[in-house]
Design a protein around this motif. Structure first.
Motif, short mmCIF file in Angstrom:
data_model
loop_
_atom_site.label_atom_id
_atom_site.label_comp_id
_atom_site.label_asym_id
_atom_site.label_seq_id
_atom_site.Cartn_x
_atom_site.Cartn_y
_atom_site.Cartn_z
N PRO A 170 1.40 2.72 10.97
CA PRO A 170 0.89 1.87 9.89
C PRO A 170 -0.26 2.56 9.19
N ASN A 190 6.85 -2.30 -2.73
CA ASN A 190 6.62 -1.14 -3.60
C ASN A 190 7.98 -0.67 -4.10
N PHE A 216 -9.71 18.85 13.46
CA PHE A 216 -9.58 18.16 12.18
C PHE A 216 -8.66 18.89 11.20
N MET A 274 -3.61 3.42 7.98
CA MET A 274 -4.93 3.07 8.49
C MET A 274 -5.74 2.44 7.36
N GLU A 282 -11.71 5.89 7.90
CA GLU A 282 -10.48 5.19 8.30
C GLU A 282 -9.47 5.15 7.14
N GLN A 298 -12.25 11.98 11.50
CA GLN A 298 -12.16 13.18 12.33
C GLN A 298 -10.97 14.04 11.93
N PHE A 299 -10.55 13.92 10.68
CA PHE A 299 -9.47 14.76 10.17
C PHE A 299 -9.77 15.03 8.70
N VAL A 300 -9.00 15.94 8.11
CA VAL A 300 -9.33 16.33 6.73
C VAL A 300 -8.88 15.25 5.72
N THR A 303 -1.71 9.19 0.67
CA THR A 303 -1.46 8.77 -0.71
C THR A 303 -1.75 7.28 -0.94
N ARG A 335 -6.26 8.45 17.95
CA ARG A 335 -6.39 9.36 16.82
C ARG A 335 -6.27 10.84 17.18
N GLN A 384 -3.35 15.99 17.12
CA GLN A 384 -4.33 16.52 16.16
C GLN A 384 -5.41 17.22 16.99
N PRO A 435 -13.62 19.29 5.85
CA PRO A 435 -13.87 18.81 7.21
C PRO A 435 -14.77 17.58 7.24
N PRO A 436 -14.79 16.89 8.37
CA PRO A 436 -15.67 15.74 8.51
C PRO A 436 -17.12 16.15 8.33
N LYS A 472 0.83 -1.21 0.00
CA LYS A 472 0.00 0.00 0.00
C LYS A 472 0.86 1.25 0.00
N ILE A 503 -3.59 13.77 0.79
CA ILE A 503 -2.98 13.72 2.12
C ILE A 503 -2.57 12.29 2.47
#
Ligand SMILES: [Cu+2]
Lengths: 293, 395
Positions: free
Chosen positions: A122, B26, B230, A124, A162, A185-187, A227, B193, B227, A204-205, A114, A225
């Motif tokens: 790792p 990769n 967001f 997500m 996720e 919960q993030f961009v 990739t 998170r 974080q 935004p979420p 990936k 963000i």
């Protein structure tokens, strides 16, 4: 202007209903789905938007129900799209195609990763079945003797959850509007290297961003963000498509008489094509094989 | 009985190897067209002095692999072929190679081997495809007047040409540009998170790099990242360690590990629509031996030197052309005074860079970066402009 007002209304309604959504049950979710299916021009086979579990499904279904509900203030363009599809000008449409997809198994000792794996972080990835390419094999029947009507696909939602596109393959008829959503919960951002007009910035979420898919083919999606994220909108010039089941079986009903190019699409393994002729209300078996000998 | 116990122990030890999973790999290769101003130098702007004119060729190639061994255990590595200090692409190395253990249902994971140095935001962007600009920020690429062999002396490399092991000393970067270190690292997800802590015992201060020479170097590095919302990412990093290396020039210098480097850094990233604002600020302090080029010896004791380096990036993704971006970076370095001498220990500088990128398809990325830099008190500073066009293919 009307479109903006509509979207604002939808967003407000979403906010108001958020508490209710969070507490909705599976039963309510599937009712939402059924409702939308009745209204929209649903092609034969499975719904374009899979039954995503939990909030993703609840939110998406609510929004879809809102988006395609004719009695709410929909802009004229959208209302027009909700007309029932014109039946193809062909005699007989009771043919059926069914078969099995030989799914590629992950048993090989090595595979493409990936992307670069940073230690301690790792990549997500969602465990949702809709993140699994083997659960997202799309079979489509492309008429060779007539041009079918192409009603826009309802419930066309791709969500990012996720750091995964769900579903990883979304089939729609060309010209449909796909709603892109962020449930993390993030961009996230979305852009496509095959349809450059899909360039949704960091958002935004909870926000929905509609984009018209005006080009047929495999529309690849990625996130600037994260990739490693990849997904596909499969834009089809046919209303006859379905997503194969977990057991690899598929069934396409209501196919008018005629010659067809039958395509199977798998996110990793690509396309397989066969040709067939259907007539007289027959049920025909056509199998695809992605298993490497 | 003893044999049975031994067998049981062996079986337990072999557990991580019992169920190897699918080997994931990769690869990437980057080709570069570059050109630099008359006063270009690898140590100033990453353009080697022998290649100031236009030059095209392979800049680097990577082979990356991850091998899950058993539940919670995995091996990962990166094989890198790159240009040795901007020259020919003949340097093969294994910058990352580690064993990772993530105990089930635990918020902590451990990494043993060679891993990303847990300091700052930039070390996490090792591949060209992850970088907005082709060139590294100044703290990771500009060589200051401190060498791991000759300590500190003003005008290192450009004015005072002192050789150690047959090589002219040009100094070192605040942080080793390779971005990796060897040791043991723990990664703790403090709040799911929302907040993470990395802490590692490594083989040297951030400036040290993977040089094999003695004495045995040591360092400690940690990074707290969070974080808060967001749209906002924030990091705070600390690192401390030794960096001096024994060689002929410092043979008479005792206690090399008494010379240390300490770094403190903060970084942030804000995302709004098509814009991304990010930046990093790093403060460095050194306790370093002072070399006297004329006398050919070291001043007894150590000098304390300070420097600060930072950059701010603004990146704009084109809304009408998915996969394309434009970006601007301003970066700078400022140096403190040499204690008791009133002079700065290196020349302040500032760099402006413009970048553009375009993802052609799922395996091809084109990037371009142009930069100019101004070094205070250097008449030639305007001749250190650099241009790079890079095409990266990845699998
Ligand atoms: Cu993302």
């Amino acid at each position: 202007m009307l479109k903006t007002a509509f979207l604002l209304t939808a967003c407000l309604s979403l906010l108001v209903s958020r508490f209710q959504i969070a507490h909705s049950t599976r039963g309510e979710i599937s009712r939402g789905g059924e409702k939308a299916q009745k209204i929209g021009a649903q092609p034969p086979g499975e719904s374009a938007h899979p039954r995503l579990c939990g909030l993703a499904c609840a939110v998406s279904s609510k929004i879809n129900a809102l988006s395609f509900e004719p009695d709410i203030a929909a802009p004229p363009a959208m209302a027009a799209r909700q007309q029932p599809p014109q039946p193809p000008p062909r005699p007989g449409n009771a043919n059926e195609l069914y078969g099995t997809i030989g799914l590629p198994h992950a048993g090989r000792w090595m595979a493409r990763g990936k992307g670069y794996n940073k230690d301690g972080a790792p990549a997500m990835h969602s465990d949702d079945p809709m993140a699994d390419p083997n659960r997202n094999v799309i079979v489509s029947a492309h008429p060779l003797d007539f041009a079918p009507a192409l009603p826009p696909t309802p419930e066309a939602v791709v969500t990012q959850k996720e750091q995964t596109f769900l579903p990883c393959v979304l089939p729609v008829t060309v010209g449909s509007t796909v709603y892109f959503m962020n449930e993390d919960q993030f961009v996230h951002s979305i852009y496509s290297m095959t349809l450059r007009s899909i360039a949704i910035g960091r958002r935004p979420p909870g926000e929905m961003h509609p984009r018209k898919i005006d080009k047929p083919g495999v529309i690849q999606l990625t996130c600037d963000i994260h990739t490693h994220m990849r997904g596909v909108v499969l834009s089809l010039e046919t209303p006859y498509f379905t997503r194969a089941g977990a057991d690899g079986r598929y069934r396409l009903r209501g196919l008018p008489d005629g010659r067809y190019r039958i395509e199977a699409y798998h996110l990793d393994a690509g396309k397989r094509t066969l040709e067939t002729t259907l007539s007289g209300g027959q049920a025909k078996q056509l199998d695809f094989n992605y298993v490497k000998p | 009985m003893r044999t049975a116990r031994l067998l049981a122990t062996l079986k337990l030890a072999a557990l991580p190897l019992a169920l190897p999973g699918q080997l994931e790999f990769n690869a990437s290769a980057s080709f570069e067209l570059s050109g630099g101003g008359d006063k270009s130098h690898y140590y100033y702007n990453e353009i080697h002095e022998d290649y100031r004119g236009w030059r095209a060729g392979l800049a680097q190639a990577n082979l990356m692999a991850r091998w899950p061994l058993a539940s919670g255990w995995q091996l990962q590595g990166r094989l890198l072929l790159e240009r040795d200090q901007g020259q020919r692409p003949e340097q093969l190395s294994l910058p990352q190679f580690n064993l990772e253990w993530a105990p089930k249902k635990s918020a902590v994971r451990f990494t043993l081997g060679r891993f990303l140095y847990p300091f700052g935001a930039f070390n996490g962007r090792q591949l060209p495809a992850e970088r907005t600009f082709i060139a590294r920020p100044l703290a990771y690429s500009y060589y200051v007047n401190i060498s791991e062999k000759a300590g500190f002396f003003p005008g290192m490399g450009d004015q005072a040409k002192i050789k150690a092991d047959g090589e002219t000393q040009w100094g070192s970067t605040l942080l080793y540009y390779g971005g990796y270190a060897a040791g043991l690292k723990a990664h703790w997800e403090i709040c799911p998170r929302k907040a993470w802590l990395d802490a590692a015992v490594v083989n040297g201060a951030p400036t040290a790099g993977p040089r094999p020479g003695g004495p045995l170097k040591w360092g400690f590095a940690s990074r707290l990242s969070a974080q808060p919302d967001f749209w906002w990412k924030q990091g705070l990093s600390l690192a401390y360690g030794t960096f001096m290396e024994r060689t002929g020039i410092n043979a008479g210098l005792e206690g090399l590990n008494a010379f240390r480097q300490a770094l403190i850094g903060t970084d942030c990233q804000f995302s709004f629509g098509y814009f991304e604002l990010s930046g990093e600020l790093i403060a460095a302090t050194y306790r370093v031996p002072r070399y006297q080029p004329e006398e050919g010896n070291f001043v007894p004791g150590a000098v304390h030197l300070k420097a600060i380096s930072g950059y701010a990036d603004i990146k704009y993704s084109l809304p009408f052309l998915g996969g394309a971006y434009l970006a601007y970076r301003i970066g700078g370095m400022r140096f403190g005074k040499i204690p008791g001498e009133g002079e700065q220990w290196d020349n302040n500088l500032r760099r402006h860079s413009l970048a553009a990128g375009y993802r052609v398809n799922s395996f091809l990325l084109v990037q371009a970066t142009g930069s100019v830099q101004q070094v205070e008190d250097k008449a030639w500073s305007r001749h250190q402009q650099a241009f790079r066009l890079m095409v990266t293919a990845f699998y």
